[in-house]
Structure formats: C-alpha cells, structure tokens
Design a protein around this motif. Structure first.
Motif, short mmCIF file in Angstrom:
data_model
loop_
_atom_site.label_atom_id
_atom_site.label_comp_id
_atom_site.label_asym_id
_atom_site.label_seq_id
_atom_site.Cartn_x
_atom_site.Cartn_y
_atom_site.Cartn_z
N LYS A 151 33.96 32.40 -33.77
CA LYS A 151 33.47 33.42 -34.73
C LYS A 151 34.16 34.70 -34.43
CE LYS A 151 29.12 35.24 -33.76
NZ LYS A 151 27.88 35.33 -34.40
N ASN A 165 35.00 19.67 -24.10
CA ASN A 165 33.82 19.91 -24.98
C ASN A 165 32.43 19.32 -24.27
OD1 ASN A 165 35.24 20.78 -27.07
ND2 ASN A 165 35.84 18.78 -27.59
N ASP A 200 20.70 27.54 -27.71
CA ASP A 200 21.50 27.06 -28.86
C ASP A 200 22.53 28.13 -29.59
OD1 ASP A 200 20.64 24.58 -28.55
OD2 ASP A 200 18.77 24.82 -29.83
N GLU A 201 21.71 29.47 -29.69
CA GLU A 201 22.53 30.49 -30.25
C GLU A 201 23.73 30.78 -29.84
OE1 GLU A 201 22.17 32.13 -33.30
OE2 GLU A 201 20.83 30.69 -33.68
N THR A 227 31.12 28.46 -28.78
CA THR A 227 31.88 27.10 -29.25
C THR A 227 32.55 27.31 -30.56
OG1 THR A 227 30.01 26.16 -30.14
CG2 THR A 227 30.83 25.63 -27.75
N SER A 228 32.14 28.44 -31.30
CA SER A 228 32.52 28.64 -32.69
C SER A 228 33.86 29.23 -32.98
CB SER A 228 31.73 29.03 -33.53
OG SER A 228 31.32 30.43 -33.14
N LYS A 274 25.94 24.62 -22.02
CA LYS A 274 24.56 25.02 -22.05
C LYS A 274 24.22 25.50 -20.51
CE LYS A 274 22.86 21.81 -25.60
NZ LYS A 274 22.09 20.58 -25.71
N ASN A 276 15.12 29.50 -29.59
CA ASN A 276 16.60 28.89 -29.79
C ASN A 276 17.61 29.61 -29.21
OD1 ASN A 276 16.54 31.23 -31.26
ND2 ASN A 276 17.65 30.35 -33.28
N VAL A 333 25.26 29.01 -27.11
CA VAL A 333 26.25 28.11 -27.26
C VAL A 333 26.81 27.90 -28.43
CG1 VAL A 333 26.33 25.33 -27.71
CG2 VAL A 333 25.05 26.28 -25.58
N LYS A 334 26.49 28.22 -29.68
CA LYS A 334 27.04 28.37 -30.86
C LYS A 334 27.97 29.53 -31.02
CE LYS A 334 24.66 29.46 -34.54
NZ LYS A 334 23.75 29.66 -35.50
N HIS A 335 27.87 30.61 -30.17
CA HIS A 335 28.82 31.52 -30.08
C HIS A 335 29.94 31.08 -29.30
CE1 HIS A 335 30.12 35.78 -30.28
NE2 HIS A 335 30.35 35.71 -28.59
#
Length: 120
Positions: free
Chosen positions: A82, A103, A72-73, A79-80, A109, A69, A75-77
């Motif tokens: 955090k 977006n 995905d991990e 776009t989030s 990706k 993953n 991408v999450k970082h």
C-alpha cells in the motif's frame, strides 16, 4: 493413552496461557527476523528506535501496543504494497517483504512479532 497425552498437552497450554506466555510469544526468532529485515533492506527506511523516511520499529510497536490484531495489521502492511507517506511528504508503495520460500507467512509473522517486541 491418547486421552492422557491430550490432557497433558491441554494442561501445559493452559499453564503457559495463565502465566502470561503465549505460543506466539515463545516462537519469536529474533535472529531470523533481523535477517529477513536485512534481506529486504527494511533499515533503509526504518530505524530500530529512530525514524528515517518511515517510522522506527519502536514507533510502530508503540502504535500497535495492546491491540489484539497487531501482528495481523503489520503483516498486512508488509505484504500489501500500500501507499505510504515518506518524511519528505512524497508517497510511494511500501515494498512487499520477500521470503524464501516465497510468501512464507511464518517468516513474515515472525518479523511482525519482532517489530512489536522493540522496547525503548
């Protein structure tokens, strides 16, 4: 005729997969990823192979190596927004990667795949 085309496409995909190639690996556009990183000032905090305020792209690639993953991990970082800890111990929200059009997950990706492709 459609059936034959479908069989050819399926066989081609299977051949790529069996030889170790994946459609995602073939899709990497290094120049586009570098441009997106430049537009978002990623190199202000991340070196290619050296840490700055944030980890190098190489360190990130090594962290996620062989994880199914990984894209995905990352991408999450990206776009989030955090919280992240900086080298000096302070914290701030990670900047969200902006794309044009807004977006565009394909661009994000691609950037994640580029980061994962960095080798020592």
């Amino acid at each position: 005729m459609k059936h034959i085309r479908r069989m050819i496409v399926t066989a081609s995909f299977a051949a790529f997969t069996l030889t170790g190639f994946s459609p995602a690996a073939l899709a990497l556009d290094v120049d586009a990823a570098k441009d997106l990183a430049e537009q978002n000032n990623c190199k202000q905090c991340h070196g290619l192979k050296k840490d700055k305020d944030g980890p190098s792209f190489l360190k990130t690639a090594e962290k996620y190596k062989d994880k199914p993953n990984a894209v995905d991990e990352i991408v999450k970082h990206l776009t989030s927004g955090k919280k992240v800890k900086l080298a000096d111990g302070s914290e701030e929200n990670h900047k969200i990667v902006k794309t044009m059009p807004p977006n565009d997950m394909a661009q994000i990706k691609n950037l994640a795949q580029y980061i994962l492709s960095i080798k020592p």
